[in-house]
Scaffold this motif. Structure first.
Motif, mmCIF file in Angstrom:
data_model
loop_
_atom_site.group_PDB
_atom_site.id
_atom_site.type_symbol
_atom_site.label_atom_id
_atom_site.label_comp_id
_atom_site.label_asym_id
_atom_site.label_seq_id
_atom_site.Cartn_x
_atom_site.Cartn_y
_atom_site.Cartn_z
ATOM 1 N N GLU A 130 0.834 -1.200 0.000
ATOM 2 C CA GLU A 130 0.000 0.000 0.000
ATOM 3 C C GLU A 130 0.873 1.257 0.000
ATOM 4 O O GLU A 130 0.630 2.185 -0.776
ATOM 5 C CB GLU A 130 -0.965 -0.071 1.186
ATOM 6 N N ASP A 131 1.903 1.277 0.843
ATOM 7 C CA ASP A 131 2.805 2.431 0.802
ATOM 8 C C ASP A 131 3.557 2.466 -0.531
ATOM 9 O O ASP A 131 3.870 3.543 -1.046
ATOM 10 C CB ASP A 131 3.757 2.410 2.006
ATOM 11 N N PHE A 132 3.808 1.293 -1.084
ATOM 12 C CA PHE A 132 4.430 1.238 -2.414
ATOM 13 C C PHE A 132 3.525 1.925 -3.446
ATOM 14 O O PHE A 132 3.993 2.662 -4.313
ATOM 15 C CB PHE A 132 4.671 -0.231 -2.778
ATOM 16 N N GLY A 200 7.151 4.932 12.619
ATOM 17 C CA GLY A 200 7.309 5.449 11.257
ATOM 18 C C GLY A 200 5.973 5.783 10.623
ATOM 19 O O GLY A 200 5.778 6.863 10.054
ATOM 20 N N GLU A 201 5.024 4.855 10.724
ATOM 21 C CA GLU A 201 3.706 5.082 10.115
ATOM 22 C C GLU A 201 2.968 6.211 10.826
ATOM 23 O O GLU A 201 2.254 6.997 10.201
ATOM 24 C CB GLU A 201 2.877 3.798 10.156
ATOM 25 N N GLN A 202 3.148 6.303 12.117
ATOM 26 C CA GLN A 202 2.481 7.352 12.882
ATOM 27 C C GLN A 202 2.996 8.729 12.454
ATOM 28 O O GLN A 202 2.237 9.687 12.329
ATOM 29 C CB GLN A 202 2.741 7.137 14.369
ATOM 30 N N VAL A 230 -5.485 6.411 4.898
ATOM 31 C CA VAL A 230 -4.864 5.079 4.823
ATOM 32 C C VAL A 230 -3.765 4.972 5.883
ATOM 33 O O VAL A 230 -3.589 3.911 6.487
ATOM 34 C CB VAL A 230 -4.300 4.802 3.414
ATOM 35 N N GLU A 231 -3.055 6.069 6.124
ATOM 36 C CA GLU A 231 -2.024 6.005 7.170
ATOM 37 C C GLU A 231 -2.667 5.812 8.547
ATOM 38 O O GLU A 231 -2.110 5.122 9.410
ATOM 39 C CB GLU A 231 -1.113 7.234 7.138
ATOM 40 N N GLU A 232 -3.831 6.390 8.752
ATOM 41 C CA GLU A 232 -4.589 6.100 9.983
ATOM 42 C C GLU A 232 -4.856 4.593 10.074
ATOM 43 O O GLU A 232 -4.682 3.979 11.136
ATOM 44 C CB GLU A 232 -5.902 6.895 10.003
ATOM 45 N N GLU A 233 -5.216 3.992 8.966
ATOM 46 C CA GLU A 233 -5.434 2.544 8.958
ATOM 47 C C GLU A 233 -4.147 1.802 9.313
ATOM 48 O O GLU A 233 -4.174 0.829 10.078
ATOM 49 C CB GLU A 233 -5.908 2.081 7.572
ATOM 50 N N HIS A 234 -3.041 2.262 8.722
ATOM 51 C CA HIS A 234 -1.773 1.563 8.970
ATOM 52 C C HIS A 234 -1.339 1.677 10.436
ATOM 53 O O HIS A 234 -0.774 0.743 10.989
ATOM 54 C CB HIS A 234 -0.668 2.114 8.045
ATOM 55 N N VAL A 235 -1.580 2.831 11.047
ATOM 56 C CA VAL A 235 -1.193 2.988 12.456
ATOM 57 C C VAL A 235 -2.073 2.089 13.341
ATOM 58 O O VAL A 235 -1.611 1.504 14.319
ATOM 59 C CB VAL A 235 -1.251 4.465 12.892
HETATM 60 FE FE LIG Z 1 1.668 3.608 5.543
#
Ligand SMILES: [Fe+2]
Ligand SMILES: [Fe+2]
Ligand SMILES: [Fe+2]
Ligand SMILES: [Fe+2]
Length: 404
Positions: A130-132, A200-202, A230-235
């Motif tokens: 996803e980050d990719f 990192g994601e946070q 999406v970063e909220e999802e990742h955290v």
């Molecule tokens: Fe991420």
């Protein structure tokens, strides 16, 4: 080395003057792309240490602990200023963003390749794609708005091409909550890998929360709003892996220990001598902060820190290096997975009434910026932006450019 045997710099001696904090930034045209990613990551590690310390201090009424936290926290703030101050002012927020997603790709891939716990490895592989994909979307925004190539920033050390398309990252929040590891049995590397990726994601989440409005163009504002979610999802995804049953003092010890490990890791690979000195100095500081945390744990919980930490620092440093083939393999094998409760299911095996589809209909109604940015850049630039140094994309072939 065993960090517990190192006294490090005493915390009272760690404060620096304003002129020492106002460091000279790196040159964005000359910097090693992985020096940029190390700076971004260590800023995230420091921000997490500060926010954790604030939360801890609001959850204890022990005056001695609150004072010790205040001391270490002020130093962490100084460390954060020195690290983040290495970013130059002529690096635009979008250029920094491309650095953030390069961090996410090559940090996540490296952690996954070295992760002993298959459940945590799966979590890393999952969000890696996803980050990719975010890197590819922002690279197209960069070409559209600034007429520039993201490869000038990434040094082509990381490929730029579609991953799991961002439009499919939006799912019912409950499907992002995973099972946590058990603090009594977890491998020490797993604990540190999870703490590092959470930090990192946070920090990426924080950055997009605050920089998403730096643009006039609606497409840029929309893309940041979408990817910030999406970063909220990742955290949530990574944060759910941490054992929440560790006491606050144990968590403090683990934070300081991980900072020791991360500064030690960064200095093993740093190519810029001046910045390597920063990593060395901060390593010495973290060793001193670790001593304070261990002392508090001994005195207030009667727990010997040696009983909850490994005998030695892992001898493998967390390393920024190309992971191109690894990313391609994960992409080919898992692009169709969707989170489903605490597990993952191929999209064609989800029932039609799955909450994934319900959520997709809500947020993607009326168009999705991560798709629109590619269409807009194709129209404006004659084709989309990719940097496929290892050959054709394994799943999504590039449409031909119509002009250039
Ligand atoms: Fe991420
Ligand atoms: Fe720190
Ligand atoms: Fe991302
Ligand atoms: Fe620290």
């Amino acid at each position: 080395m065993n960090p517990l045997d190192q006294s490090g710099m005493p915390v009272e001696e760690q404060f620096r003057s304003w002129s020492e904090l106002n460091v000279e930034p790196y040159d964005k045209r000359a910097v090693d792309p992985y020096t940029r990613t190390r700076v971004i990551l260590m800023n995230g590690i420091e921000v997490e240490s500060i926010m954790f310390s604030h939360q801890f201090h609001r959850h204890t009424d022990n005056p001695e602990i609150r004072e010790a936290l205040a001391m270490s926290r002020r130093v962490e703030q100084q460390q954060q200023k020195v690290v983040n101050g290495l970013n130059p002012g002529d690096q635009s927020p979008l250029e920094t963003t491309i650095g953030y997603e390069q961090v996410a790709v090559d940090l996540t891939a490296w952690l996954a390749r070295n992760e002993p716990d298959p459940v945590v490895k799966m979590a890393l592989d999952f969000a890696l794609l996803e980050d990719f994909d975010h890197l590819y979307r922002y690279a197209n925004l960069y070409e559209l708005l600034d007429g520039k190539q993201a490869a000038e920033l990434t040094g082509s050390l990381t490929e730029v091409m579609p991953g799991r398309p961002t439009i499919f990252h939006h799912r019912d929040p409950r499907d992002m909550v995973k099972s946590h590891y058990d603090t009594h049995t977890v491998h020490p590397l797993t604990r540190m890998h999870v703490m590092t990726i959470v930090a990192g994601e946070q920090q990426t989440m924080n950055f997009y929360m605050n920089h998403g409005t730096d643009w006039v163009e609606p497409i840029a504002r929309g893309l940041y709003a979408e990817i910030a979610q999406v970063e909220e999802e990742h955290v949530t995804h990574y944060g759910s892996l941490l054992d929440p049953l560790d006491s606050w003092l144990k968590q403090l010890v683990f934070h300081e220990y991980n900072e020791v490990y991360m500064y030690w890791s960064m200095l093993q690979n740093e190519t810029d001598a001046r910045i390597k000195n920063v990593w060395e100095l901060h390593l010495d500081m973290e060793l001193g902060q670790l001593q304070v945390a261990c002392d508090l744990l001994r005195r207030y919980e009667g727990v010997d820190p040696a009983g909850i930490l490994p005998k030695e620092l892992p001898d493998i440093p967390v390393t920024f290096e190309p992971n191109k083939q690894y990313v391609r393999e994960v992409l080919a094998a898992t692009v169709d997975l969707r989170p489903d409760g605490v597990g993952y299911t191929p999209v064609d095996q989800l029932g039609d009434d799955h909450r994934f589809f319900t959520f997709q209909e809500i947020v993607n109604a009326g168009g999705t910026p991560s798709e629109q940015i590619i269409d807009q850049n194709r129209t404006a630039s004659g084709g989309e932006y990719r940097d496929e140094s290892e050959g054709a994309h394994p799943i999504f072939p590039v449409p031909a450019r119509t002009s250039r």
